[in-house]
Design a protein around this motif. Structure first.
Motif: not given
Length: 391
Positions: A306-307, A312-317, A336-346, A360-363
């Motif tokens: 969850p964000k 920003r990404l939080g703790t996995p469920t 998706r690679n674009e900023n618009a679709f990424l979590p805020a921290d990435f 980083g987000a994919l990792r």
């Protein structure tokens, strides 16, 4: 170019494909030790084992509507480019024409994905409809025969974000699913491997209500092309569990229930008065119910991690662990690679169309032990999967 710094998609994607090949991920990811988190879920990363979908590389990279980060979605060009980049599976969304043919569009509203508005002969077809409780105004596949639909040309759905993709506007028609099945067989022979498909029934309750039920039409095509068996190279998916239950009685192909936001309800639940929400379905009892007729789930990535209030990404469920405990695979959507679709921290910079830290987000997502991921940029996802194995 009007948005962000200039990019060269052809070079970028070729480099991605070359990198994927260097890691051996085009034919299948090399087996690796995985991560501690992956080990805890009971799903090692690397090459799959067994027959059918269990033989696919883990994590499986599913080209979301084809390589839609680089070509207009749901075109043979987008599907072929995804294969060239090394994607393991190609996704199709199915909607019907007026005369009952299944075609590949993300929505039955084709206003934004074709040049229909430029055809004066179809101006009178523009209308307003309610689909799954939402009002849309535009042109709809169910109001066109296949012959009429084939006079249209596909175009980029989000040109403001993916301006480079507009280069390909008008290059391809809207494909039928039967054309895709033939194409997949031909590509399989040419490339010397099975071409896997991930096929979604769109708005099945709506289409059944107007006499254009999807499941029987889909099952007939799957049987005709030999993709109706338990080990066939196809997944069948839907946001409506009843569509998957119906398909389970028609074919033996592996089945996936798609899951959106936790507070939402599948539309067939709304129509049937079933009070359960997605939050109920991702609880252990709900997953056990899904496992009684399906082999997997396709949750939104927010159900995996969850964000927070800042995006920003939080703790996995516990969803990965809980689903695996019921024998279900997880194919979350959508990277998706674009900023618009990424979590805020990435995100990187302020241009929403610019690329952020997609790796980083994919990792973060892949470390949870998910079995695959839908991606508009399959070359990026393949390299991220290779990075995970290399560690």
């Amino acid at each position: 170019m009007t948005q962000g710094a200039p990019r060269t998609p052809a070079r970028r994607t070729l480099l991605g494909a070359a990198g994927a090949a260097a890691f051996g991920v085009t034919a299948g990811l090399a087996a690796g030790p995985g991560t501690a988190q992956a080990a805890e879920t009971g799903r090692p990363h690397g090459q799959g084992h067994g027959r059918g979908y269990r033989s696919l590389p883990v994590p499986t990279v599913i080209a979301h509507r084809g390589a839609s980060g680089y070509r207009p979605e749901h075109t043979l060009g987008s599907y072929a480019h995804a294969l060239d980049l090394g994607a393991h599976v190609i996704e199709q969304d199915l909607v019907p024409t007026k005369d009952g043919h299944l075609v590949c569009r993300h929505e039955n509203d084709i206003t934004g994905t074709t040049d229909v508005a430029d055809h004066p002969e179809f101006a009178s077809r523009r209308t307003t409809k309610s689909v799954d409780g939402v009002s849309y105004t535009g042109w709809f596949t169910e109001d066109f025969t296949l012959a009429e639909l084939k006079t249209l040309r596909a175009k980029e759905r989000i040109p403001g974000t993916r301006q480079e993709n507009t280069l390909y506007d008008g290059r391809w028609t809207v494909p039928t699913f039967e054309e895709v099945l033939r194409w997949a067989d031909e590509e399989g022979r040419r490339r010397g491997r099975e071409i896997w498909l991930h096929v979604e029934t769109k708005h099945p309750s709506y289409f059944r209500s107007i006499g254009l039920g999807l499941e029987e039409r889909l099952a007939r095509l799957l049987r005709r092309y030999g993709r109706h068996r338990a080990h066939s190279a196809v997944f069948l998916q839907s946001f409506e569990p009843s569509s998957i239950q119906r398909l389970s009685k028609l074919v033996d192909s592996p089945l996936v229930v798609l899951l959106s936001g936790a507070a939402t309800r599948p539309w067939d639940f709304v129509e049937a008065g079933d009070p359960r929400t997605v939050a109920d379905l991702v609880a252990p009892a709900g997953l056990r119910w899904i496992a009684s007729y399906a082999q997997g789930i396709g949750p939104t990535l927010d159900l995996v991690i969850p964000k927070d209030a800042t995006g920003r990404l939080g703790t996995p469920t516990t969803l990965v662990r809980d689903a695996h405990a019921e024998g279900l695979i997880l194919h979350p959507y959508t990277h998706r690679n674009e900023n618009a679709f990424l979590p805020a921290d990435f995100r990187r910079g302020t241009d929403p169309a610019a690329y952020g830290d997609a790796f980083g987000a994919l990792r973060r997502y892949l470390e949870t032990g998910i079995d695959g991921v839908f991606s508009d940029n399959p070359d990026t996802a393949l390299l991220a999967a290779a990075d995970l194995d290399a560690r």
